[in-house]
Design a protein around this motif. Sequence first.
Motif, PDB file in Angstrom:
ATOM      1  N   VAL A  15      23.439 -15.937 -34.908  1.00  0.00           N
ATOM      2  CA  VAL A  15      23.314 -16.675 -36.151  1.00  0.00           C
ATOM      3  C   VAL A  15      22.311 -15.941 -37.012  1.00  0.00           C
ATOM      4  CG1 VAL A  15      22.717 -18.869 -37.210  1.00  0.00           C
ATOM      5  CG2 VAL A  15      23.868 -18.813 -35.008  1.00  0.00           C
ATOM      6  N   PRO A  17      21.083 -14.377 -41.179  1.00  0.00           N
ATOM      7  CA  PRO A  17      21.056 -14.799 -42.579  1.00  0.00           C
ATOM      8  C   PRO A  17      22.322 -14.478 -43.344  1.00  0.00           C
ATOM      9  CG  PRO A  17      19.005 -13.705 -41.965  1.00  0.00           C
ATOM     10  CD  PRO A  17      19.972 -13.484 -40.852  1.00  0.00           C
ATOM     11  N   GLY A  18      23.187 -13.645 -42.845  1.00  0.00           N
ATOM     12  CA  GLY A  18      24.411 -13.329 -43.557  1.00  0.00           C
ATOM     13  C   GLY A  18      25.255 -12.349 -42.790  1.00  0.00           C
ATOM     14  N   PRO A  34      24.038 -12.367 -48.270  1.00  0.00           N
ATOM     15  CA  PRO A  34      24.138 -13.626 -47.525  1.00  0.00           C
ATOM     16  C   PRO A  34      24.582 -14.779 -48.414  1.00  0.00           C
ATOM     17  CG  PRO A  34      22.073 -12.508 -47.048  1.00  0.00           C
ATOM     18  CD  PRO A  34      22.693 -11.773 -48.193  1.00  0.00           C
ATOM     19  N   THR A  38      23.379 -19.828 -45.552  1.00  0.00           N
ATOM     20  CA  THR A  38      22.596 -19.186 -44.486  1.00  0.00           C
ATOM     21  C   THR A  38      21.101 -19.430 -44.656  1.00  0.00           C
ATOM     22  OG1 THR A  38      22.508 -17.076 -45.685  1.00  0.00           O
ATOM     23  CG2 THR A  38      24.332 -17.391 -44.145  1.00  0.00           C
ATOM     24  N   TYR A  41      21.129 -22.283 -42.215  1.00  0.00           N
ATOM     25  CA  TYR A  41      21.614 -22.093 -40.851  1.00  0.00           C
ATOM     26  C   TYR A  41      21.188 -20.778 -40.216  1.00  0.00           C
ATOM     27  CZ  TYR A  41      24.770 -25.900 -42.179  1.00  0.00           C
ATOM     28  OH  TYR A  41      25.297 -27.095 -42.605  1.00  0.00           O
ATOM     29  N   GLY A  42      20.758 -19.819 -41.029  1.00  0.00           N
ATOM     30  CA  GLY A  42      20.475 -18.497 -40.479  1.00  0.00           C
ATOM     31  C   GLY A  42      19.129 -18.419 -39.768  1.00  0.00           C
ATOM     32  N   ASP A  65      27.996 -18.994 -38.428  1.00  0.00           N
ATOM     33  CA  ASP A  65      27.736 -17.547 -38.359  1.00  0.00           C
ATOM     34  C   ASP A  65      27.852 -16.863 -39.719  1.00  0.00           C
ATOM     35  OD1 ASP A  65      30.445 -17.407 -38.896  1.00  0.00           O
ATOM     36  OD2 ASP A  65      30.989 -16.376 -37.036  1.00  0.00           O
ATOM     37  N   GLY A  66      27.731 -17.637 -40.777  1.00  0.00           N
ATOM     38  CA  GLY A  66      27.784 -17.053 -42.107  1.00  0.00           C
ATOM     39  C   GLY A  66      29.068 -17.307 -42.842  1.00  0.00           C
TER      40      GLY A  66
END
Length: 602
Positions: A15, A17-18, A34, A38, A41-42, A65-66
């Motif tokens: 996981v 940022p982008g 990104p 993210t 979630y990143g 996962d982006g």
Amino acid sequence: MTEPTRTSTISDNTVSPGLDAEGADGGPRPAGGPLRSTEWYGGNDRNAYLHRAWMRRGLPDHAFDGRPCIAIANTASDLTPCNAHLDEVMQSVKQGVFEAGGIPFNLPVVSLGETTVRPTAMLWRNMAAMAIEEMLRANPVDAVVLLGGCDKTIPSLLMAAASADLPAVVVPGGPMLNGSFRGEPLGCGTDVWKLSEEVRAGALRQKTFLASESSMIRSRGHCNTMGTASTMGLLAEALGMSLPGLAGTPAPDSRLLQGAHLSGTLAVELATERRTPKQVMTAGSFRNAIVALTAIGGSTNAVVHLLAIAGRLGLDLTLDDFDRIGADVPLLVNLQPSGRYLMEDLFRAGGFLAVLDQVRDLLDPEALTVTGEPLVAYLDDQEIYDREVITLRESPLQERAGIAVLRGNLAPTGAIIKPAAASPHLLQHRGTAVVFDSVEDMRARIDDPDLEVDASSVLVLRGCGPRGYPGMPEVANLPLPRKLLEQGVRDMVRVCDGRMSGTAYGTVVLHVSPEAGVGGLLALVRDGDPIDLDVEQRLLHLDVPDDELALRSAPAAMTDALAEPDRGWELLYVNHVTQADRGADLDFLVGSSGSAVRRESH
């Protein structure tokens, strides 16, 4: 259910940022670094953990996962009957988002039912827009699909999307199917006004009128006349904000669900390509919307909505633009209230794009749609299948049908009239005023047999503006006095600082600005004052000497009826609402704030 094969998990630091390539399961790749989601979630810190954990609810690992996270701003509500079917439309949008590799999230938002909300749905259009904007900005959203139908829902959604400037696409909920009564088509709204006046005139039995009630609403969907709901659905497409060819699809038609699916797919593309409302809704887009508004005989309410949407984008759209661009555009669509047919007929006759094809030379050739292609690129090979419903450019229903902007001492910053829905013999008229100081005053006296009024009188209703009422209700098409109806009169000049339903008709001057409630000259009109209306000269004039007007003050009967809220939304609204010529938005909401969240949680 078998989960897609994975070679890693969150604990493997997958996981991020982008994405700089396709997602692990073939998901879409962001075009400009990104994705916005993210930011939530990143990474592997506590905040990212919390955001992912609470949002799982059955989602697989690769949902974080982006991949683009797509909100579906859904105005479905059982109390907004025209939008009650949007939960089903939302499911089709979800399928399209999933198919394209995105992650959809249903986001119920404020819904306004035009026929049920008191005192007027317009009072809460700005509140709905503000709430939707804030929810789009506050949540991990990369793009949004806007589901609307009833009058104020599409304007509020577009205002919100313009302010947040997140990639967005509109899915209009669509009109209901044609109703019929006693073998004749029955149009929503327009025929209510007609039939109710016939009852008041003594030409139709109350029992017969009430019997038509169960025949009018035949199916799901919004009004099937060219009222505000139909108008704004079509204008969303003219602005480039919906899939070309989708607007006007009847709500029960399976092609609406197909278009919703494709709109969900498109939303993922919009997120990855970062195509935002500011890129789509340009000055050229509003030119296209004004041309379309005239060609379809659209609602006068579109004026305040388009002004408000443009204001959120920072575009300098004015009332003069409506007159300059729309004045010479012909009326091509033969729909109630300016004609005889209904929205289902427009769809079968070739639809909205067939109408635009007839005025292609008046459209901005570079204005884009959400697909990235110009609107005019979708007009090739369009056909008209019923020339009674959609007329050819060379044989229009009216040659010059644009909404006219009037000025004069009664409306120094503007008033409007819809010539296509007016009586031609009244478009140049001089008459003496019969004044009503409030909606309640009008309802109490309009049928008084002793009311001093005749067919040449000008009915004036004031105290109905954005601030004075508050909310600018749809009362400008005030009913005609019963004693004149009984004499066969069916139209009179009416002047008001409020609005009228897009389904309504008549020689109605409305949106008078500044309104009586903020000191407009409308507040000083007295019974018997001569008023001149000249639509060709764009004039609305109170023929009373200035020195006499200087001695007048607003009567207590009017000022006592003005809104004086002491708390809540109404207080905020009254203190900050702009006048109709600026879209009746709140002054502090004009302009775009963007999508950035300025403070991190936790």
